[in-house]
Design a protein around this motif. Structure first.
Motif, PDB file in Angstrom:
ATOM      1  N   LEU A   1     136.604  90.708  20.300  1.00  0.00           N
ATOM      2  CA  LEU A   1     135.182  91.056  20.430  1.00  0.00           C
ATOM      3  C   LEU A   1     134.895  91.407  21.885  1.00  0.00           C
ATOM      4  CD1 LEU A   1     132.274  91.035  19.048  1.00  0.00           C
ATOM      5  CD2 LEU A   1     132.030  88.769  20.055  1.00  0.00           C
ATOM      6  N   VAL A   2     134.143  92.471  22.083  1.00  0.00           N
ATOM      7  CA  VAL A   2     133.730  92.873  23.430  1.00  0.00           C
ATOM      8  C   VAL A   2     132.207  92.833  23.504  1.00  0.00           C
ATOM      9  CG1 VAL A   2     133.737  94.692  25.172  1.00  0.00           C
ATOM     10  CG2 VAL A   2     135.737  94.371  23.699  1.00  0.00           C
ATOM     11  N   ILE A   3     131.684  92.072  24.440  1.00  0.00           N
ATOM     12  CA  ILE A   3     130.244  92.039  24.695  1.00  0.00           C
ATOM     13  C   ILE A   3     129.939  93.080  25.765  1.00  0.00           C
ATOM     14  CG2 ILE A   3     128.285  90.643  25.450  1.00  0.00           C
ATOM     15  CD1 ILE A   3     129.838  88.160  24.561  1.00  0.00           C
ATOM     16  N   ALA A   4     129.191  94.100  25.380  1.00  0.00           N
ATOM     17  CA  ALA A   4     128.825  95.185  26.303  1.00  0.00           C
ATOM     18  C   ALA A   4     127.347  95.501  26.092  1.00  0.00           C
ATOM     19  CB  ALA A   4     129.690  96.412  26.072  1.00  0.00           C
ATOM     20  N   THR A   5     126.529  94.472  26.206  1.00  0.00           N
ATOM     21  CA  THR A   5     125.107  94.560  25.853  1.00  0.00           C
ATOM     22  C   THR A   5     124.234  95.110  26.964  1.00  0.00           C
ATOM     23  OG1 THR A   5     125.039  92.183  26.370  1.00  0.00           O
ATOM     24  CG2 THR A   5     125.128  92.803  24.052  1.00  0.00           C
ATOM     25  N   GLY A   6     124.826  95.444  28.107  1.00  0.00           N
ATOM     26  CA  GLY A   6     124.071  96.138  29.140  1.00  0.00           C
ATOM     27  C   GLY A   6     123.029  95.281  29.822  1.00  0.00           C
ATOM     28  N   SER A   7     121.913  95.892  30.140  1.00  0.00           N
ATOM     29  CA  SER A   7     120.863  95.221  30.901  1.00  0.00           C
ATOM     30  C   SER A   7     119.506  95.707  30.433  1.00  0.00           C
ATOM     31  CB  SER A   7     121.033  95.497  32.404  1.00  0.00           C
ATOM     32  OG  SER A   7     120.848  96.883  32.662  1.00  0.00           O
TER      33      SER A   7
ATOM     34  N   ASN B   1     100.178 101.621  27.328  1.00  0.00           N
ATOM     35  CA  ASN B   1     100.593 102.627  28.306  1.00  0.00           C
ATOM     36  C   ASN B   1     101.219 102.029  29.564  1.00  0.00           C
ATOM     37  OD1 ASN B   1      99.786 104.640  26.570  1.00  0.00           O
ATOM     38  ND2 ASN B   1      97.834 105.007  27.595  1.00  0.00           N
ATOM     39  N   ILE B   2     101.852 100.844  29.399  1.00  0.00           N
ATOM     40  CA  ILE B   2     102.713 100.279  30.433  1.00  0.00           C
ATOM     41  C   ILE B   2     104.126 100.320  29.868  1.00  0.00           C
ATOM     42  CG2 ILE B   2     103.288  98.269  31.837  1.00  0.00           C
ATOM     43  CD1 ILE B   2     100.385  97.387  31.643  1.00  0.00           C
ATOM     44  N   PHE B   3     105.015 101.025  30.542  1.00  0.00           N
ATOM     45  CA  PHE B   3     106.330 101.317  29.970  1.00  0.00           C
ATOM     46  C   PHE B   3     107.448 100.885  30.912  1.00  0.00           C
ATOM     47  CE2 PHE B   3     103.413 104.802  28.747  1.00  0.00           C
ATOM     48  CZ  PHE B   3     103.362 104.579  27.378  1.00  0.00           C
ATOM     49  N   SER B   4     108.614 100.674  30.330  1.00  0.00           N
ATOM     50  CA  SER B   4     109.854 100.626  31.104  1.00  0.00           C
ATOM     51  C   SER B   4     110.476 102.016  31.025  1.00  0.00           C
ATOM     52  CB  SER B   4     110.807  99.566  30.547  1.00  0.00           C
ATOM     53  OG  SER B   4     111.095  99.836  29.192  1.00  0.00           O
ATOM     54  N   PHE B   5     111.552 102.231  31.779  1.00  0.00           N
ATOM     55  CA  PHE B   5     112.204 103.539  31.801  1.00  0.00           C
ATOM     56  C   PHE B   5     113.696 103.301  31.737  1.00  0.00           C
ATOM     57  CE2 PHE B   5     113.500 107.394  34.455  1.00  0.00           C
ATOM     58  CZ  PHE B   5     113.385 108.264  33.385  1.00  0.00           C
ATOM     59  N   ARG B   6     114.177 103.130  30.498  1.00  0.00           N
ATOM     60  CA  ARG B   6     115.562 102.710  30.343  1.00  0.00           C
ATOM     61  C   ARG B   6     116.285 103.420  29.211  1.00  0.00           C
ATOM     62  NH1 ARG B   6     119.277 100.806  33.578  1.00  0.00           N
ATOM     63  NH2 ARG B   6     120.784  99.464  32.564  1.00  0.00           N
TER      64      ARG B   6
ATOM     65  N   GLY C   1     114.444  97.415  38.898  1.00  0.00           N
ATOM     66  CA  GLY C   1     115.801  96.886  38.856  1.00  0.00           C
ATOM     67  C   GLY C   1     116.165  96.439  37.454  1.00  0.00           C
ATOM     68  N   ILE C   2     117.310  95.746  37.326  1.00  0.00           N
ATOM     69  CA  ILE C   2     117.813  95.386  36.010  1.00  0.00           C
ATOM     70  C   ILE C   2     118.165  93.899  35.948  1.00  0.00           C
ATOM     71  CG2 ILE C   2     118.690  97.682  35.474  1.00  0.00           C
ATOM     72  CD1 ILE C   2     121.466  96.741  36.297  1.00  0.00           C
ATOM     73  N   THR C   3     118.127  93.383  34.721  1.00  0.00           N
ATOM     74  CA  THR C   3     118.541  92.008  34.427  1.00  0.00           C
ATOM     75  C   THR C   3     119.644  92.059  33.373  1.00  0.00           C
ATOM     76  OG1 THR C   3     116.347  91.097  34.901  1.00  0.00           O
ATOM     77  CG2 THR C   3     117.806  89.783  33.503  1.00  0.00           C
ATOM     78  N   PRO C   4     120.809  91.463  33.630  1.00  0.00           N
ATOM     79  CA  PRO C   4     121.888  91.506  32.636  1.00  0.00           C
ATOM     80  C   PRO C   4     121.471  90.875  31.306  1.00  0.00           C
ATOM     81  CG  PRO C   4     122.733  90.785  34.773  1.00  0.00           C
ATOM     82  CD  PRO C   4     121.236  90.803  34.879  1.00  0.00           C
TER      83      PRO C   4
ATOM     84  N   CYS D   1     127.929  91.735  32.442  1.00  0.00           N
ATOM     85  CA  CYS D   1     128.933  90.754  32.852  1.00  0.00           C
ATOM     86  C   CYS D   1     128.779  90.376  34.318  1.00  0.00           C
ATOM     87  CB  CYS D   1     130.345  91.269  32.558  1.00  0.00           C
ATOM     88  SG  CYS D   1     131.016  92.409  33.783  1.00  0.00           S
ATOM     89  N   GLU D   2     129.432  89.271  34.664  1.00  0.00           N
ATOM     90  CA  GLU D   2     129.427  88.761  36.035  1.00  0.00           C
ATOM     91  C   GLU D   2     130.858  88.418  36.417  1.00  0.00           C
ATOM     92  OE1 GLU D   2     128.093  84.665  38.314  1.00  0.00           O
ATOM     93  OE2 GLU D   2     126.778  85.448  36.744  1.00  0.00           O
ATOM     94  N   PHE D   3     131.290  88.912  37.556  1.00  0.00           N
ATOM     95  CA  PHE D   3     132.643  88.651  38.049  1.00  0.00           C
ATOM     96  C   PHE D   3     132.562  88.150  39.482  1.00  0.00           C
ATOM     97  CE2 PHE D   3     136.379  90.372  40.402  1.00  0.00           C
ATOM     98  CZ  PHE D   3     137.352  89.564  39.833  1.00  0.00           C
TER      99      PHE D   3
END
Length: 429
Positions: free
Chosen positions: A116-122, A136-141, A253-256, A292-294
């Protein structure tokens, strides 16, 4: 059920490789797997978006109307079918049973896996402002975000973008091209403050201002205010300023997305923790990409993630061990039509020797930072042609000549009287 029992109960005895998440990391991993020949696996990809794998870096040109959305989709559902890869669209993984090697999806479907590979992004990072549930408040992802923002922009005169990083600036530029008056709210004193110094940041601000993008710097949003319909119509900053807006975009910015691992008792910090082979704390479960975190680091740039894909594909396909090492990378950007380049240090400190070329008329800026005659940082604005050469010098970490004043002029201006001593492969002719 043991794996051997599973395989004996069906004709297809290939191992089950399940990849959760279908962003750019998964797209690249699939390329690496196919390149190596992965016939021992039956591959299933689970993605919460219907379009397939696409290039998120190109969302801004789609928003601006400069690029058609179809051109950024690299792996459509038809591609998956042609490759014999099962694609489950519009679903999320919710729980992993590590012992039974089963993942449960949000519709109750249960899939067995051997790997299994977890590649769920952010996801976009949250901000503490009040009243974020207004319309009308949006994210841009995502492509869905692009569609909703494009629809709202048709009736918008003013917009506020929160965040002066690359994503926020691209969103602001895209809206400005649609004729919307945009203000970027940024907590730092200049845009792209994690890639550019104050001089280059001010130059970028000037270029964007000429294209209809205003800035509220060293500021944060305290609250959103709405009209009688429940839609946002104003942003209040922490210094008391008020900005009218018909739509707002949060791009800070992003949150894993670590929750699938965390809820399944897999070791997590800011992200799903992995070792140098992209292995998590659970047997037969790997992770890669922005989730992920390394060694305490998380990832938002494609270069290190591509290296992660090589490491994981080598291990899965051939049991070849190619440990991941977080590479030193250069940031190459194009914002509002301006080429930018940054590598290594970018803020001048007391121990640095600073060499600068600044052509105000032609909007060209080059800054090289040296420490003990070794190149340790590069900032380029407007003319980035020598970026790769500078990066070679920086990566070589070798002493440069004493006469370094001409280095900002680039490779083509160097003469035999001022040679740069580099490894033979990188030597200047």
């Amino acid at each position: 059920m043991e794996n051997s029992q599973r395989h004996s109960q069906r004709q297809d005895t290939r191992l089950e490789l399940v990849i959760v998440g279908n962003g750019m990391a998964t797209g690249r991993l699939l390329d690496e797997l196919l390149k190596r020949g992965c016939g021992q696996f039956r591959i299933t990809v689970i993605g919460d978006e219907p379009e397939g794998s696409y290039n998120r870096i190109m969302l801004s040109p789609v928003l601006a109307g400069e690029t058609e959305r179809a051109t950024i989709i690299h792996k459509s559902p038809a591609w998956f079918a042609a490759q014999g890869i099962r694609f489950i669209a519009g679903k999320r993984g919710t729980q992993i049973d590590k012992d039974k090697q089963i993942i449960t999806l949000d519709d109750g479907q249960r899939l067995a896996f051997d790997q299994l590979v977890i590649a769920t992004g952010s996801r976009p990072a949250a901000i503490p402002a009040k009243n974020q549930t207004l319309e009308n408040i949006f994210s841009f992802r995502t492509l869905v975000d692009v569609d909703t923002i494009t629809s709202a922009a048709r009736n918008a005169a003013n917009a506020v973008v929160i965040g002066g990083g690359l994503l926020g600036l691209e969103a602001a530029y895209g809206l400005a091209l649609k004729g919307v008056a945009v203000t970027v709210v940024h907590r730092s004193g200049w845009p792209l403050n994690r890639q550019l110094d104050a001089t280059a940041g001010a130059m970028l601000q000037s270029v964007m201002a000429a294209k209809g993008v205003a800035f509220a710097l060293s500021a944060e949003v305290a609250s959103f205010e709405g009209d009688h319909t429940g839609a946002v119509n104003k942003v209040v900053l922490n210094d008391g300023r008020e900005l009218d807006c018909d739509l707002a975009i949060i791009a800070t910015g992003i949150t894993p997305n670590r929750e699938l691992g965390q809820d399944s008792d897999i070791a997590c910090g800011r992200g799903v923790q992995v070792d140098a082979l992209m292995q998590t704390s659970a047997a037969n479960i790997s992770a890669l990409g922005e989730c992920c975190e390394f060694e305490g680091e998380t990832f938002g740039l494609v270069e290190p993630i591509w290296h992660q894909c090589v490491t994981l594909a080598d291990r899965l396909c051939g049991n070849r061990l190619t440990p991941f090492r977080n590479p030193q990378v250069a940031t190459k950007l194009k914002v509002s039509g301006v080429q930018l380049y940054s590598a290594g240090e970018y803020i001048t400190r007391p121990e640095h020797r600073e060499i600068v070329l600044h052509d105000c008329r032609h909007q060209v800026y080059r800054k090289l930072l040296l420490h003990e005659n070794t190149l340790v940082g590069v900032v380029l604005f407007g003319d980035t042609r020598d970026g790769n050469t500078y990066f070679e010098w920086l990566s070589a970490a070798q002493t440069l000549p004493v006469q370094v004043s001409t280095l900002t002029l680039g490779k083509s201006f160097l003469t035999e009287s001022t040679p740069v001593q580099l490894p033979q492969a990188a030597a200047i002719p």
